[in-house]
Design a protein around this motif. Structure first.
Motif, PDB file in Angstrom:
ATOM      1  N   LYS A   1       0.892  -1.443  -0.046  1.00 51.06           N
ATOM      2  CA  LYS A   1      -0.319   0.275  -0.086  1.00 51.06           C
ATOM      3  C   LYS A   1       1.191   1.517  -0.248  1.00 51.06           C
ATOM      4  O   LYS A   1       1.713   1.100   0.482  1.00 51.06           O
ATOM      5  CB  LYS A   1      -1.197  -0.179   0.821  1.00 51.06           C
ATOM      6  N   SER A   2       0.263   2.126  -0.735  1.00 50.49           N
ATOM      7  CA  SER A   2       1.013   3.958  -0.227  1.00 50.49           C
ATOM      8  C   SER A   2       0.425   4.604  -0.924  1.00 50.49           C
ATOM      9  O   SER A   2      -0.542   4.394  -1.480  1.00 50.49           O
ATOM     10  CB  SER A   2       2.025   3.336  -1.694  1.00 50.49           C
ATOM     11  N   ARG A   3       0.257   5.919  -0.448  1.00 48.80           N
ATOM     12  CA  ARG A   3      -0.235   6.881  -0.065  1.00 48.80           C
ATOM     13  C   ARG A   3      -0.103   7.673  -1.757  1.00 48.80           C
ATOM     14  O   ARG A   3      -1.342   7.605  -2.635  1.00 48.80           O
ATOM     15  CB  ARG A   3      -0.148   7.711   0.235  1.00 48.80           C
ATOM     16  N   VAL A   4       0.736   7.725  -2.753  1.00 49.53           N
ATOM     17  CA  VAL A   4       1.844   7.998  -3.905  1.00 49.53           C
ATOM     18  C   VAL A   4       1.516   6.367  -4.612  1.00 49.53           C
ATOM     19  O   VAL A   4       1.662   5.261  -4.338  1.00 49.53           O
ATOM     20  CB  VAL A   4       2.673   8.795  -3.888  1.00 49.53           C
ATOM     21  N   LEU A   5       1.716   6.960  -6.155  1.00 50.85           N
ATOM     22  CA  LEU A   5       1.777   6.098  -7.028  1.00 50.85           C
ATOM     23  C   LEU A   5       3.477   5.284  -6.582  1.00 50.85           C
ATOM     24  O   LEU A   5       4.582   5.621  -6.569  1.00 50.85           O
ATOM     25  CB  LEU A   5       2.008   6.292  -8.488  1.00 50.85           C
ATOM     26  N   PHE A   6       3.443   3.958  -6.527  1.00 53.27           N
ATOM     27  CA  PHE A   6       5.314   3.680  -6.157  1.00 53.27           C
ATOM     28  C   PHE A   6       6.189   3.768  -7.467  1.00 53.27           C
ATOM     29  O   PHE A   6       5.609   3.714  -8.337  1.00 53.27           O
ATOM     30  CB  PHE A   6       4.269   1.569  -6.125  1.00 53.27           C
ATOM     31  N   PRO A   7       7.010   3.670  -6.574  1.00 52.25           N
ATOM     32  CA  PRO A   7       8.366   4.517  -7.792  1.00 52.25           C
ATOM     33  C   PRO A   7       8.251   3.710  -8.650  1.00 52.25           C
ATOM     34  O   PRO A   7       8.685   4.082  -9.935  1.00 52.25           O
ATOM     35  CB  PRO A   7       9.804   4.880  -6.779  1.00 52.25           C
ATOM     36  N   PHE A   8       8.492   2.461  -8.575  1.00 52.39           N
ATOM     37  CA  PHE A   8       8.678   1.353  -9.558  1.00 52.39           C
ATOM     38  C   PHE A   8       7.736   1.710 -10.910  1.00 52.39           C
ATOM     39  O   PHE A   8       7.900   1.971 -12.235  1.00 52.39           O
ATOM     40  CB  PHE A   8       8.563  -0.196  -9.169  1.00 52.39           C
ATOM     41  N   PHE A   9       6.301   1.494 -10.522  1.00 55.89           N
ATOM     42  CA  PHE A   9       5.253   1.805 -11.676  1.00 55.89           C
ATOM     43  C   PHE A   9       5.735   3.342 -12.130  1.00 55.89           C
ATOM     44  O   PHE A   9       4.748   3.096 -13.549  1.00 55.89           O
ATOM     45  CB  PHE A   9       4.048   1.643 -10.730  1.00 55.89           C
ATOM     46  N   ASP A  10       5.425   4.233 -11.468  1.00 62.74           N
ATOM     47  CA  ASP A  10       6.118   5.753 -11.513  1.00 62.74           C
ATOM     48  C   ASP A  10       6.839   5.576 -12.672  1.00 62.74           C
ATOM     49  O   ASP A  10       7.117   6.221 -13.442  1.00 62.74           O
ATOM     50  CB  ASP A  10       5.685   6.640 -10.642  1.00 62.74           C
ATOM     51  N   GLY A  11       8.427   4.718 -12.116  1.00 65.31           N
ATOM     52  CA  GLY A  11       9.431   5.457 -13.659  1.00 65.31           C
ATOM     53  C   GLY A  11       8.903   4.288 -14.547  1.00 65.31           C
ATOM     54  O   GLY A  11       9.622   4.531 -15.581  1.00 65.31           O
ATOM     55  N   LEU A  12       7.631   3.277 -15.109  1.00 68.72           N
ATOM     56  CA  LEU A  12       7.335   3.036 -15.804  1.00 68.72           C
ATOM     57  C   LEU A  12       6.793   4.177 -17.310  1.00 68.72           C
ATOM     58  O   LEU A  12       6.891   4.288 -18.614  1.00 68.72           O
ATOM     59  CB  LEU A  12       6.768   2.250 -15.791  1.00 68.72           C
ATOM     60  N   ILE A  13       6.408   5.136 -16.789  1.00 67.61           N
ATOM     61  CA  ILE A  13       5.455   6.705 -17.493  1.00 67.61           C
ATOM     62  C   ILE A  13       6.983   6.898 -18.058  1.00 67.61           C
ATOM     63  O   ILE A  13       7.979   7.200 -17.875  1.00 67.61           O
ATOM     64  CB  ILE A  13       4.992   7.057 -16.475  1.00 67.61           C
ATOM     65  N   PRO A  14       6.874   7.420 -19.460  1.00 68.76           N
ATOM     66  CA  PRO A  14       7.737   8.025 -19.977  1.00 68.76           C
ATOM     67  C   PRO A  14       8.100   9.216 -19.855  1.00 68.76           C
ATOM     68  O   PRO A  14       7.577   9.923 -19.213  1.00 68.76           O
ATOM     69  CB  PRO A  14       7.070   8.257 -21.842  1.00 68.76           C
ATOM     70  N   GLU A  15       8.995  10.312 -20.698  1.00 69.84           N
ATOM     71  CA  GLU A  15       9.636  11.178 -19.945  1.00 69.84           C
ATOM     72  C   GLU A  15       9.791  12.273 -21.173  1.00 69.84           C
ATOM     73  O   GLU A  15       9.583  11.326 -22.691  1.00 69.84           O
ATOM     74  CB  GLU A  15      10.589  11.419 -18.939  1.00 69.84           C
ATOM     75  N   GLY A  16      10.143  12.817 -20.531  1.00 72.85           N
ATOM     76  CA  GLY A  16      10.574  13.925 -22.029  1.00 72.85           C
ATOM     77  C   GLY A  16       9.729  13.759 -23.066  1.00 72.85           C
ATOM     78  O   GLY A  16       8.338  14.050 -23.122  1.00 72.85           O
ATOM     79  N   TRP A  17       9.868  14.555 -24.199  1.00 69.57           N
ATOM     80  CA  TRP A  17       8.858  14.574 -25.774  1.00 69.57           C
ATOM     81  C   TRP A  17       7.390  13.296 -25.536  1.00 69.57           C
ATOM     82  O   TRP A  17       7.028  13.722 -26.152  1.00 69.57           O
ATOM     83  CB  TRP A  17      10.184  14.926 -27.111  1.00 69.57           C
ATOM     84  N   LEU A  18       8.159  12.655 -24.889  1.00 69.06           N
ATOM     85  CA  LEU A  18       7.437  11.534 -25.626  1.00 69.06           C
ATOM     86  C   LEU A  18       6.054  11.415 -23.911  1.00 69.06           C
ATOM     87  O   LEU A  18       4.985  11.375 -24.878  1.00 69.06           O
ATOM     88  CB  LEU A  18       8.008  10.266 -25.573  1.00 69.06           C
ATOM     89  N   LEU A  19       6.438  12.144 -23.417  1.00 66.74           N
ATOM     90  CA  LEU A  19       5.341  12.365 -22.018  1.00 66.74           C
ATOM     91  C   LEU A  19       4.321  13.581 -22.596  1.00 66.74           C
ATOM     92  O   LEU A  19       3.537  13.200 -22.389  1.00 66.74           O
ATOM     93  CB  LEU A  19       5.916  12.433 -20.811  1.00 66.74           C
ATOM     94  N   ASP A  20       5.491  14.421 -23.599  1.00 65.89           N
ATOM     95  CA  ASP A  20       4.421  15.551 -24.148  1.00 65.89           C
ATOM     96  C   ASP A  20       3.515  15.321 -24.808  1.00 65.89           C
ATOM     97  O   ASP A  20       2.303  15.622 -25.175  1.00 65.89           O
ATOM     98  CB  ASP A  20       5.130  16.467 -24.341  1.00 65.89           C
ATOM     99  N   ILE A  21       3.991  14.214 -25.833  1.00 64.39           N
ATOM    100  CA  ILE A  21       2.807  13.637 -26.621  1.00 64.39           C
ATOM    101  C   ILE A  21       1.415  13.171 -26.551  1.00 64.39           C
ATOM    102  O   ILE A  21       0.963  13.211 -26.365  1.00 64.39           O
ATOM    103  CB  ILE A  21       3.758  12.497 -27.453  1.00 64.39           C
ATOM    104  N   ALA A  22       1.751  12.234 -25.347  1.00 60.29           N
ATOM    105  CA  ALA A  22       1.128  11.687 -24.485  1.00 60.29           C
ATOM    106  C   ALA A  22      -0.307  12.491 -24.136  1.00 60.29           C
ATOM    107  O   ALA A  22      -1.124  12.849 -23.817  1.00 60.29           O
ATOM    108  CB  ALA A  22       1.446  10.746 -23.680  1.00 60.29           C
ATOM    109  N   THR A  23       0.633  13.420 -22.891  1.00 62.41           N
ATOM    110  CA  THR A  23      -0.661  14.146 -22.073  1.00 62.41           C
ATOM    111  C   THR A  23      -1.297  15.436 -23.466  1.00 62.41           C
ATOM    112  O   THR A  23      -1.965  15.434 -22.838  1.00 62.41           O
ATOM    113  CB  THR A  23       0.747  14.700 -21.520  1.00 62.41           C
ATOM    114  N   ARG A  24      -0.780  15.877 -24.316  1.00 60.42           N
ATOM    115  CA  ARG A  24      -0.778  16.511 -25.535  1.00 60.42           C
ATOM    116  C   ARG A  24      -2.492  15.618 -26.467  1.00 60.42           C
ATOM    117  O   ARG A  24      -3.266  16.127 -26.448  1.00 60.42           O
ATOM    118  CB  ARG A  24      -0.356  16.834 -25.910  1.00 60.42           C
TER     119      ARG A  24
END
Length: 112
Positions: free
Chosen positions: A52-75
């Motif tokens: 159990k965790s109040r925030v998304l487990f760091p391991f799973f959060d680390g699977l989320i892309p970063e940078g330009w790929l994250l920008d594309i996904a959010t947009r």
């Protein structure tokens, strides 16, 4: 509440749940009893107890892309960068590595 199946090398390993208290991850008993069972992460060792965790487990959060790929996904998906569970469900079905995430359909509750 939203839920996702967590796969390790295409084998269903557990379920990740987002609820009002935060997040829970639990391994499936069939997976734990399998002779090929491996932890999805060193921070989530094989065990019957629910993590159990109040925030998304760091391991799973680390699977989320970063940078330009994250920008594309959010947009393109119109998802807030703060909605980590939605980003995980949209971006991590076919990620690099042994772990993949797949949304469990029909498990989302509408809150008024």
């Amino acid at each position: 509440m939203r839920q996702a199946n967590v796969y390790y090398k295409s084998q269903l390993a557990g379920v990740l749940t987002e609820n009002d208290e935060g997040y829970e991850f639990s391994y499936l008993s069939d997976y734990l009893s399998s002779e090929n069972a491996k932890p999805v992460s060193l921070t989530l060792p094989l065990q019957e107890q629910v993590f159990k965790s109040r925030v998304l487990f760091p391991f799973f959060d680390g699977l989320i892309p970063e940078g330009w790929l994250l920008d594309i996904a959010t947009r393109n998906m119109d998802i807030s960068i703060l909605d980590r569970m939605s980003l995980l469900l949209v971006c991590c079905k076919d990620c690099i590595g042994a772990v993949s995430i797949e949304a469990i359909q029909g498990k989302e509750e509408n809150h008024v």
